[in-house]
Motif scaffolding. Sequence first.
Motif, short mmCIF file in Angstrom:
data_model
loop_
_atom_site.label_atom_id
_atom_site.label_comp_id
_atom_site.label_asym_id
_atom_site.label_seq_id
_atom_site.Cartn_x
_atom_site.Cartn_y
_atom_site.Cartn_z
N THR A 127 0.84 -1.21 0.00
CA THR A 127 0.00 0.00 0.00
C THR A 127 0.87 1.25 0.00
OG1 THR A 127 -1.74 -1.17 1.22
CG2 THR A 127 -1.82 1.23 1.23
N GLU A 128 1.93 1.25 0.80
CA GLU A 128 2.84 2.39 0.82
C GLU A 128 3.55 2.56 -0.52
OE1 GLU A 128 3.12 4.68 2.95
OE2 GLU A 128 1.93 3.83 4.57
N VAL A 130 2.29 1.84 -3.45
CA VAL A 130 1.33 2.47 -4.37
C VAL A 130 1.19 3.96 -4.04
CG1 VAL A 130 -1.07 2.48 -5.15
CG2 VAL A 130 0.10 0.31 -4.75
N GLU A 131 1.20 4.30 -2.76
CA GLU A 131 1.14 5.71 -2.37
C GLU A 131 2.34 6.47 -2.95
OE1 GLU A 131 -1.13 7.38 -0.97
OE2 GLU A 131 -2.34 6.11 0.32
N ILE A 134 1.70 7.06 -6.61
CA ILE A 134 0.76 8.16 -6.81
C ILE A 134 1.47 9.50 -6.66
CG2 ILE A 134 -1.30 9.29 -5.88
CD1 ILE A 134 -2.31 6.52 -5.08
N PRO A 252 -2.73 4.06 -10.27
CA PRO A 252 -2.38 3.80 -8.86
C PRO A 252 -3.43 4.26 -7.86
CG PRO A 252 -0.48 4.63 -10.06
CD PRO A 252 -1.65 4.73 -10.99
N GLU A 253 -4.20 5.30 -8.22
CA GLU A 253 -5.24 5.76 -7.29
C GLU A 253 -6.30 4.70 -7.07
OE1 GLU A 253 -6.84 9.65 -7.47
OE2 GLU A 253 -5.13 10.48 -8.54
N LYS A 256 -4.52 1.55 -5.23
CA LYS A 256 -4.39 1.77 -3.79
C LYS A 256 -5.54 1.10 -3.03
CE LYS A 256 -5.71 5.65 -2.01
NZ LYS A 256 -5.80 7.08 -1.59
N TYR A 257 -6.75 1.23 -3.57
CA TYR A 257 -7.90 0.61 -2.89
C TYR A 257 -7.84 -0.91 -2.99
CZ TYR A 257 -9.75 5.33 -2.64
OH TYR A 257 -9.91 6.66 -2.36
N ARG A 259 -5.09 -2.65 -2.95
CA ARG A 259 -4.11 -3.05 -1.95
C ARG A 259 -4.68 -2.92 -0.54
NH1 ARG A 259 -2.78 -4.78 -5.87
NH2 ARG A 259 -0.86 -4.54 -7.06
#
Length: 427
Positions: A127-128, A130-131, A134, A252-253, A256-257, A259
């Motif tokens: 998750t990090e 992907v952040e 973004i 990626p936005e 993110k969900y 993940r």
Amino acid sequence: MTVSKGLKGTLTFCLSFSPVSLKRTLVFSFSLFLFHSIVAQDLQFYILEAERNNPNIQAFELRYDIAKEKIREVNALPNTSLSAGYFVSEPETRTGAQRARFSISQMLPWFGTITARSSYASSMAETEFVEKAIAKRKLALSVAQSYYQLYAIQAKQEILDENIQLLQTYERLALTSVEVGKASAVDVLKLQMRQNELQQEKVILKENYTAEQASFNSLLNRKETIAVEVVPEMTIPLEDPMYATESLTLNPELLKYDRLYESVEQSELLNQKESAPNIGFGLDYVPVSERPDMTFNDNGKDIIMPMVSLSIPIFNNRFTSVSKQNELRQKEIEFQRTERLNLLEAALAKATSEQNQARIKFNTQEKNLEQARDAEEILIKNYEAGTIDFNDVLDIQELQLKFQMNQIESVRAYYLQSAIINYLINQ
């Protein structure tokens, strides 16, 4: 084919086909391809530099590194317990007096619990990651927006220089006409005042460029006065690149969900494992003193006692509550993803529409420039014939400048929307 120059770097065509004109068209098309490749390389260089130096990206890098380090953290076992005690009043036993007690014990989670913890930590690290992706995309978009703004300001400055030179030429014509009595000094003053206005716009644009350059350099985390190399010419390509709108789901936005949803799944698996009993192993050691008044085989024999313990969560309301929270959290993430997908689809549709509008406006201004050039040629021929209206000259010059500025804005808008589309669907 006659060619006239409107926006710097943009050629306007009056079509009259011939073998020579066809050859020129092919050369021009090929040069456009090379030009846009150069623009992409130049901008990509700045984007990569921004990714290396931007403090926000560096912060996301550290957050990702911390999340990866968490994987090692959760693989550790609970602390080993060590204890020691001394009997102030030594208890007597058949084999002798007990002097002290030493204990060591280790609790172990249920089978698979450590693996579940590692999987959960890995999902949070993803998750990090992907952040971070973004953040890089948003940074690239900001760099591109600032870059195109710098180009537009620079191109407008060059257009103003060309128009000032043109007005100076008209001023010399007006002075000559005044000498022969075909124009008044008022015409000369009007041309001079128009030059003053353009000089003022040029100075204002210089201030805008300085401010935008500082903003651009701040994205790259470098000194604000460092000069930014911007391509001298940009134009709208003959055809728009093909976009795969299906790639929007890989933005990626949205990932993110996905993940986050996976991390909640791993959280629930971990919760199920932690609701199972914990098992512990230990060992007690008690040194025993010999009894001096007796002789037998076990006299003074130390005590060694292995131990096994079991921790059972009889009151497991906490684990039931966590499971319910995870279920609700997954539903929340699904709704959030759907909402974000709707927003991204709307943004893509808007960007595509505005990109098409920019092309339409560019083509319209190109036609207007052709007609303005034709009107200019008529005025020059009238001057050669001995008559010229300098009010018409000023009107045509003002129209030409307006069309040229509008063309630059169309180019900037086109590439700005291209950057937004690239942000949305580029994998």
